[in-house]
Motif scaffolding. Structure first.
Motif, PDB file in Angstrom:
ATOM      1  N   GLY A 215      30.692   7.911  30.862  1.00  0.00           N
ATOM      2  CA  GLY A 215      31.914   8.591  30.440  1.00  0.00           C
ATOM      3  C   GLY A 215      31.560   9.711  29.480  1.00  0.00           C
ATOM      4  N   LEU A 216      32.027  10.926  29.750  1.00  0.00           N
ATOM      5  CA  LEU A 216      31.772  12.089  28.914  1.00  0.00           C
ATOM      6  C   LEU A 216      33.098  12.738  28.541  1.00  0.00           C
ATOM      7  N   GLY A 217      33.204  13.202  27.292  1.00  0.00           N
ATOM      8  CA  GLY A 217      34.451  13.826  26.865  1.00  0.00           C
ATOM      9  C   GLY A 217      34.239  14.982  25.928  1.00  0.00           C
ATOM     10  N   ASN A 218      35.302  15.782  25.787  1.00  0.00           N
ATOM     11  CA  ASN A 218      35.220  17.019  25.018  1.00  0.00           C
ATOM     12  C   ASN A 218      36.592  17.344  24.433  1.00  0.00           C
ATOM     13  N   THR A 219      36.574  17.858  23.197  1.00  0.00           N
ATOM     14  CA  THR A 219      37.756  18.508  22.628  1.00  0.00           C
ATOM     15  C   THR A 219      37.354  19.935  22.317  1.00  0.00           C
TER      16      THR A 219
END
Length: 639
Positions: free
Chosen positions: A44-48
């Protein structure tokens, strides 16, 4: 500029969407312009996202349609246009104008060697579904942060430690905090939370998803080397430094949103301002602070530079009301204790600048790269002092220094004299950290309760510096001290606060003096050349002599130093009384009330200047309340 986060699990077990969502929420301030999550089985990869380059098309995560590779990326790649052209020449087709897509394409074409081609500030992670591996890297200077925590079957990472608390838990690491009380900041490899560490600067890592428990295999791809280069004539060095500074600032002005400058009137920020004004013209604005306390106010110098360069300067008067508001906001944001009070005005300056621009160029890094700290000269004096007869060195001189009156003046003679005499029986490398630090190990035993010190396995905070110095390739003491400052003070103090406080205001800070081309040129230069004329940053002064006012070039090194000693006596007096009341301290069982009460009394009665150390203790207590106990800030009712 963004916040990134991710989770990797071994054995094919899927990541938990609720954990990724919690991490995203914790990093919202770093990227208010958008967010995204990629989840595929065990990854799982995420970004803001704070949109700076390709504001319309640069959303993340970015996925390559041919290979399925996915990236989350925090930072800026200043040579992305050159790399884009090179990749297009070998047939790569881009869908956006963002530098994030260039980083992904470079990884797909060149593999892990892509980082050797990058000139930027970054931390990123790429999932390669065909190889069933995840790749992680961080920029050489450690400008962009990355924190890690291991789980039973894998690991998680994030741009800030607070995003990992739902996974790692809220437990203090007293070994790391023992070091904090010495340095005033967290060491470059640790965090104040048990189970959370920092991914090392200038390093890369692979995670194999086929293993039962996904683990990192980390190795450095870049390491600093000071003073190890070939000799260079001074005139040639001046010309090359001038050209590289101009080129670095040109690269780092790259943006699709408004760009400004932080300008203090010191040499480093003035240098960046000169090259930016030459490239950008009067359209660029600078931002600075003014203090009511005249002993700490340098606003006139900033105005002088701005007038000389013909740029518009905007100034924020740092009033007592802003001091209180600043500490309240810092306490809510700062997930590490921090002994330097500069974070409070820095946060408020960042919020002030954010009303006008999205990106600022700053002068951080100049002292570490170009030999700017007065301690480098002090070490030369210390080597002579050690040769004095014992009666003078350890008797008469210390007795005279003890009689000096206490002063609130920033870097007063009394402060510097007392600091200079510390640690004369240690190695110079160990003494350096005692000079720069806060509490020595003996005092920490009186400061902390036995229950806390029992949790500290290694209680000699300076022992490892002797071993580090012995293993360094640097040829001189000055070069070794600069190397240690680069690895510790720059990472733990300067770059930490630069990233954390500007991003708390959703503002991107850039550091042209740490541009990769600058590092490759300046670090290997002999220390004597950097200190041309026998003065700190002498080479930089020669390069700027035709361009800046003589008063700026000749002013003594001062640094950005708020009047913390005055603040803890006045505006934060009630807060300290609340935080360090006998009832509160004894209930928590961390600090020794008698020791803290003595520090407060001596400081308030002007018997000693404990402003820095009291601020460090206040920061530790506020951090503990907010991030370990998860309590609301006491600032509103106590200040």
């Amino acid at each position: 500029m963004c916040g990134i986060f991710g989770m990797v699990r071994g054995g094919g077990r899927p990541v938990e969407s609720n954990v990724l969502a919690a991490m995203k929420t914790a990093l919202h301030h770093r990227g208010p312009d958008g967010n995204g999550i990629f989840a595929e089985g065990p990854v799982g990869l995420g970004n803001t996202r704070l949109a700076v380059v390709d504001t319309a098309g640069g959303s993340q995560p970015v996925i390559d349609p041919s290979s399925g590779a996915a990236i989350v990326y925090n930072g800026e790649l200043f040579n992305h246009l050159e790399l884009r052209a090179e990749l297009e020449s070998v047939g790569w087709c881009f869908r956006t104008h963002s530098d994030t897509e260039v980083v992904l394409a470079a990884f797909c074409v060149w593999g892990e060697d892509c980082v050797l081609r990058f000139n930027g500030m970054y931390a990123f992670a790429v999932f390669d579904p065909k190889a069933r591996r995840v790749f992680i890297a961080r920029d050489p200077a450690g400008i962009k942060p990355l924190y890690l925590t291991e789980t039973a079957d894998g690991l998680a990472f994030a741009s800030e430690a607070k995003a990992l608390l739902p996974i790692a838990g809220r437990r203090p690491d007293w070994q790391a905090l023992w070091g904090y009380l010495t340095y005033g900041y967290m060491a470059p490899d640790c965090s104040p939370f048990a189970g959370i560490t920092k991914f090392p600067a200038g390093s890369l890592a692979w995670i194999d998803l086929e293993l039962p428990a996904a683990r990192l295999a980390v190795r450095p791809y870049w390491q600093p080397r000071f003073g190890c280069g070939a000799p260079l004539a001074e005139g040639e060095a001046v010309d090359r430094l001038d050209a590289l500074l101009s080129q670095a600032v040109k690269h780092e002005l790259m943006s699709d949103v408004p760009v400004g400058l932080f300008l203090s009137g010191g040499l480093d920020s003035s240098a960046v301002a000169y090259y930016a004004a030459r490239r950008h013209g009067q359209a660029i604005s600078s931002f600075g602070l003014a203090f009511e306390e005249t002993t700490h106010d340098e606003s006139n110098d900033a105005r002088t530079v701005a007038r000389h360069l013909g740029i518009e300067h905007k100034e924020l008067m740092f009033s007592p009301a802003l001091v209180r508001e600043g500490l309240r906001r810092v306490t809510e944001t700062m997930d590490e204790p921090f002994g330097d009070s500069t974070v409070v005005p820095l946060l408020m300056l960042s919020r002030f600048a954010r009303e006008h621009v999205t990106v600022v160029l700053t002068g951080w890094g100049g002292d570490e790269v170009l030999a700017g700290y007065p301690t480098l000269t002090a070490h030369r004096v210390a080597s002579l002092y050690r040769r004095l007869p014992g009666m003078l060195a350890h008797g008469l001189v210390p007795a005279l220094v003890d009689r000096l009156p206490v002063s609130d003046k920033y870097l007063s003679f009394e402060f510097k004299a007392r600091r200079f005499l510390r640690g004369m029986k240690l190695t110079p490398e160990q003494q350096h950290f005692l000079w720069m630090g806060y509490f020595d190990d003996a005092f920490k035993h009186a400061l902390l309760t036995p229950d806390v010190t029992a949790q500290v396995a290694q209680q000699d905070s300076l022992a490892h510096f002797a071993g580090m110095a012995a293993g360094m390739a640097e040829p001189t003491l000055t070069d070794r001290i600069m190397h240690l400052d680069f690895r510790y003070f720059l990472h733990g103090n300067g770059l930490f606060q630069a990233d954390r406080m500007t991003m708390a205001a959703s503002l991107e800070a850039r550091v042209p003096l740490l541009n990769k081309q600058m590092l490759d040129f300046a670090l290997p230069l002999p220390a004597g050349l950097k200190m041309a004329g026998g003065t700190p940053k002498g080479l930089l002064k020669k390069a700027l002599a035709p361009h800046l006012p003589p008063a700026i070039l000749s002013k003594p090194k001062k640094g950005f130093g708020p009047p913390s000693g005055h603040w803890v006596r006045s505006v934060f007096g009630p807060l300290l009384d609340h935080l360090f009341s006998r009832e509160r301290i004894e209930a928590q069982g961390i600090l020794n009330h008698a020791t803290v009460a003595r520090l407060l009394a001596e400081h308030r009665e002007l018997k000693a200047d404990h402003g820095r150390t009291l601020w460090a203790l206040m920061s530790l207590q506020l951090w503990y309340d907010r991030f370990i106990l998860d309590q609301a800030s006491p600032l509103e009712r106590a200040a």
